[in-house]
Design a protein around this motif. Sequence first.
Motif, PDB file in Angstrom:
ATOM      1  N   THR A  11       0.812  -1.222   0.000  1.00 45.59           N
ATOM      2  CA  THR A  11       0.000   0.000   0.000  1.00 45.59           C
ATOM      3  C   THR A  11       0.842   1.268   0.000  1.00 45.59           C
ATOM      4  OG1 THR A  11      -0.145  -0.076   2.395  1.00 45.59           O
ATOM      5  CG2 THR A  11      -1.978  -1.024   1.146  1.00 45.59           C
ATOM      6  N   LEU A  13       1.613   3.348   2.383  1.00 48.69           N
ATOM      7  CA  LEU A  13       0.882   4.393   3.098  1.00 48.69           C
ATOM      8  C   LEU A  13       1.790   5.563   3.479  1.00 48.69           C
ATOM      9  CD1 LEU A  13      -1.887   5.149   4.167  1.00 48.69           C
ATOM     10  CD2 LEU A  13      -1.297   4.018   6.310  1.00 48.69           C
ATOM     11  N   LYS A  14       3.034   5.260   3.881  1.00 54.20           N
ATOM     12  CA  LYS A  14       3.974   6.337   4.225  1.00 54.20           C
ATOM     13  C   LYS A  14       4.211   7.244   3.018  1.00 54.20           C
ATOM     14  CE  LYS A  14       6.560   3.589   7.539  1.00 54.20           C
ATOM     15  NZ  LYS A  14       7.843   2.931   7.802  1.00 54.20           N
TER      16      LYS A  14
END
Length: 157
Positions: A11, A13-14
Amino acid sequence: MSVTHSVKNPTRLKNMIVFSVACLIWLFIIIHYWRDYSSKDRTEFLLLNSNSLIFLIYFVLLVLTVVRALRKPTELSIHENTILVNGHTIAARDIKVIMKMGYFNPVIGIKPKGKWIVPLPLCFSFAVNEDQGIMEVKEWAAANNIKMVNKDFMSWL
């Protein structure tokens, strides 16, 4: 021996958070220069355009990261001497190391010999049964004399 697992793209996300914050910062900078812009000042024109370009780059990176994260899961096929992941087959003799990054929803990266970073198609996380999938990858790596380490790694976006 042939085992198949459902895998998905990480994903990231960071990356999404960083790109979103960067887009907001550059957008505020552009708005600031846009308000103060007068068509006679060449310096302001260059600053406005260069900041707009930087914003556009971050925005494109954000969109690419989101699109990649939302792709449908693919398959990982583990055979006796090869691994097929995301449509790329890699032989055991061509693998330098297999890396596992993270504890919750870990990301697996297969680093081929002669590469400095993990290629994008060889970076994945398991969509379901991640414990079983990681265990089978570890067993395959041990059977083919490939080191598997818990280590953060870099890959392309």
